[in-house]
Structure formats: C-alpha cells, structure tokens
Design an enzyme around this catalytic site. Sequence first.
Site, PDB file in Angstrom:
ATOM      1  N   HIS A  66     -43.571  -4.722 -44.453  1.00  0.00           N
ATOM      2  CA  HIS A  66     -43.480  -5.692 -43.348  1.00  0.00           C
ATOM      3  C   HIS A  66     -44.851  -6.257 -43.014  1.00  0.00           C
ATOM      4  O   HIS A  66     -45.881  -5.609 -43.177  1.00  0.00           O
ATOM      5  CB  HIS A  66     -42.754  -5.120 -42.141  1.00  0.00           C
ATOM      6  CG  HIS A  66     -43.493  -4.131 -41.296  1.00  0.00           C
ATOM      7  ND1 HIS A  66     -42.888  -2.998 -40.811  1.00  0.00           N
ATOM      8  CD2 HIS A  66     -44.759  -4.080 -40.834  1.00  0.00           C
ATOM      9  CE1 HIS A  66     -43.746  -2.323 -40.085  1.00  0.00           C
ATOM     10  NE2 HIS A  66     -44.896  -2.971 -40.090  1.00  0.00           N
TER      11      HIS A  66
ATOM     12  N   ASN B 153     -43.343  -0.324 -45.530  1.00  0.00           N
ATOM     13  CA  ASN B 153     -42.135  -0.911 -46.139  1.00  0.00           C
ATOM     14  C   ASN B 153     -42.357  -2.374 -46.497  1.00  0.00           C
ATOM     15  O   ASN B 153     -41.420  -3.076 -46.868  1.00  0.00           O
ATOM     16  CB  ASN B 153     -40.929  -0.773 -45.187  1.00  0.00           C
ATOM     17  CG  ASN B 153     -41.091  -1.613 -43.927  1.00  0.00           C
ATOM     18  OD1 ASN B 153     -42.129  -2.234 -43.716  1.00  0.00           O
ATOM     19  ND2 ASN B 153     -40.061  -1.640 -43.095  1.00  0.00           N
TER      20      ASN B 153
ATOM     21  N   ASP C 274     -47.264  -9.820 -32.817  1.00  0.00           N
ATOM     22  CA  ASP C 274     -45.995  -9.262 -32.341  1.00  0.00           C
ATOM     23  C   ASP C 274     -46.208  -8.464 -31.052  1.00  0.00           C
ATOM     24  O   ASP C 274     -47.330  -8.194 -30.642  1.00  0.00           O
ATOM     25  CB  ASP C 274     -45.380  -8.351 -33.415  1.00  0.00           C
ATOM     26  CG  ASP C 274     -46.419  -7.431 -34.088  1.00  0.00           C
ATOM     27  OD1 ASP C 274     -46.309  -7.208 -35.297  1.00  0.00           O
ATOM     28  OD2 ASP C 274     -47.332  -6.974 -33.384  1.00  0.00           O
TER      29      ASP C 274
ATOM     30  N   GLU D 186     -39.434  -7.518 -41.065  1.00  0.00           N
ATOM     31  CA  GLU D 186     -38.991  -6.390 -41.862  1.00  0.00           C
ATOM     32  C   GLU D 186     -38.396  -6.893 -43.183  1.00  0.00           C
ATOM     33  O   GLU D 186     -38.061  -8.079 -43.320  1.00  0.00           O
ATOM     34  CB  GLU D 186     -37.948  -5.573 -41.090  1.00  0.00           C
ATOM     35  CG  GLU D 186     -38.458  -4.991 -39.771  1.00  0.00           C
ATOM     36  CD  GLU D 186     -39.335  -3.743 -39.961  1.00  0.00           C
ATOM     37  OE1 GLU D 186     -39.915  -3.561 -41.049  1.00  0.00           O
ATOM     38  OE2 GLU D 186     -39.450  -2.977 -39.005  1.00  0.00           O
TER      39      GLU D 186
HETATM   40  C1  GLP Z   1     -47.219  -2.454 -37.430  1.00  0.00           C
HETATM   41  C2  GLP Z   1     -47.490  -3.888 -37.013  1.00  0.00           C
HETATM   42  C3  GLP Z   1     -48.118  -4.677 -38.108  1.00  0.00           C
HETATM   43  C4  GLP Z   1     -49.127  -3.767 -38.797  1.00  0.00           C
HETATM   44  C5  GLP Z   1     -48.386  -2.719 -39.574  1.00  0.00           C
HETATM   45  C6  GLP Z   1     -49.339  -1.682 -40.188  1.00  0.00           C
HETATM   46  O1  GLP Z   1     -45.900  -2.167 -37.212  1.00  0.00           O
HETATM   47  N1  GLP Z   1     -46.330  -4.656 -36.550  1.00  0.00           N
HETATM   48  O2  GLP Z   1     -48.746  -5.829 -37.563  1.00  0.00           O
HETATM   49  O3  GLP Z   1     -49.911  -4.520 -39.698  1.00  0.00           O
HETATM   50  O4  GLP Z   1     -47.364  -2.111 -38.792  1.00  0.00           O
HETATM   51  O5  GLP Z   1     -49.889  -0.897 -39.157  1.00  0.00           O
HETATM   52  P1  GLP Z   1     -51.083   0.142 -39.495  1.00  0.00           P
HETATM   53  O6  GLP Z   1     -52.316  -0.683 -39.690  1.00  0.00           O
HETATM   54  O7  GLP Z   1     -51.161   1.030 -38.295  1.00  0.00           O
HETATM   55  O8  GLP Z   1     -50.695   0.882 -40.766  1.00  0.00           O
END
Ligand code: GLP
Length: 254
Positions: free
Chosen positions: A138, A136, A67, A143
């Site tokens: 995702h 959440n 993303d 989402e």
């Molecule tokens: C972000 C990204 C995801 C990621 C998730 C967890 O928003 N879009 O690809 O896996 O949230 O992030 P983190 O590893 O910082 O908890």
Amino acid sequence: MDLTIEPSAAAACEKAARIIADLAARAPASVLALPTGRTPLAVYDTLARWQRDGVVDLRRLRSFNLDELVGLPPDDPRSYAAYMVRHWQEPLGVPAAHVHLPQVMASDLGAASAAYEDRIAMAGGLDLALLGIGENGHVAFNEPGTPWNMGTHVCNLADSTRQILRPAFGSLDLVPRQAVTMGMRTILSARHCVLLATGAAKAAIVARALEGPPTEAVPASALRSHPRVTVILDRAAASALETVADEPRRGSAP
Ligand code: GLP
C-alpha cells in the site's frame, strides 16, 4: 525511475531529507505530500536538525498528509495530525496553517474527501510526494486492489494493516477500520514522487513493486508510470531486487 541504494537507513533518510531541503531552497513555499509511520521519522529528524543549525529554512513549506485514520480527533496522540505536530510542525517551526490533513471527524467523509482535493488544487497541486510503502504494497492507505484512478477517498483498512497499527491502540478492536487517503491519482499528480523504504521487512514488497508486473494488487507499482520518481532504499530494503549490485547503486534502474 531513479533508483538509489544507500548503505544504511540513516543514509537513505538523509538522502530524502536532502531532496526536500533542496526543493525548499529553490522554492520555499513548495507543497508537499507527507507520510507518517516509522520510515520518515529519520527524515523529519534530519530536517529538524538542519533547521536548528540554520542550514535550511523550511517554515514556508506547505504540506498535505497522505492520509488520516477515521474517527481520531486531531488532539488524539494516535492521530496523524498529532504525529505531524510532534515530528514536523514543532521541530521545524512550521505554522499549523501550513499543515493539512483530511477531515476525518466530518459526518460526510465523501464531501470531506472532495474538499481535500479542492484544497490541494487551490494550493497549486503537489510539488513533491514523499511516500512510504506498506508491507502489502500500500501507498498511503491505497490498499491492494484500489483502482489507480481514484482521488482522495474513504477506504477500508486491510486486516494486515490494522494488525500493524494494533500496538498503538492496545487491542485490535480499538484500531480504526477506515481512513481517508489520497488516491493514487492524487499521488501520481505530484510533480515529483520520492519512494523511501528501509529495512529487510520491505525487501519482498519493494522487489514486487519495482520488478514485478505493474498491477493494482501492488499499489506501489503504479509509481513506475510516473514521469519523475526517485526510489531511495537502504541495502536491506533492496536485498530482494534482482538488479541490485552489491555496492550502493545510484542512477536509473533498467
Ligand atoms: C502506513 C501509512 C503509509 C506508510 C506505510 C509504511 O500505513 N499509511 O503512508 O508509508 O504504512 O509505514 P512505515 O514507514 O511505518 O513502515
């Protein structure tokens, strides 16, 4: 689904790094889907150390990010393109031409999304998707409630997601409201999915994703339908699982 519970976040991230290094040894020009965020940092640091030590050669790997935030040019340090330069390209010596992200400055983001799908297909599809999970549920920026049959698309970020992103932007009104994300169909097309989660903050959502009913309300639960998925947790992220044993677990989950 192969479930591995490691004693620490460092051990979990090293396990994920080992999977990528083994793939690169077998097929040096493999195509990866890569995440950003906190969780994978230790994976990338470990791979960079092994690259510096000459243990692996990851320079031919090609990658597509899961993303990117809409409206952030690649030279914005808050962009995921800049994250990949800092944590993947420069430490590993991977050419910039091997690192792909959705074009989020295009006037037609729908066309940019379709073009991203085309580039993934032209690369031969995804050999391995390294995935994190949001609190959440995702995956990438799919989402809760996102249909599982979507390809790369423009999405609206959940309020909770924008709150988590706020520290990087200073104030909530500066946090992008949209992203371009691989869809669950894109992610599930990977020949191997590796879900990595560490820390107690992920325990509740990991339990819902792995043990609750598969539902679009929990995008990560879609991974349970994938023919080859490896879930790597540290004890903290596994602490709400009903099936977890006290000792580090390896092998297939029920
Ligand atoms: C972000 C990204 C995801 C990621 C998730 C967890 O928003 N879009 O690809 O896996 O949230 O992030 P983190 O590893 O910082 O908890």
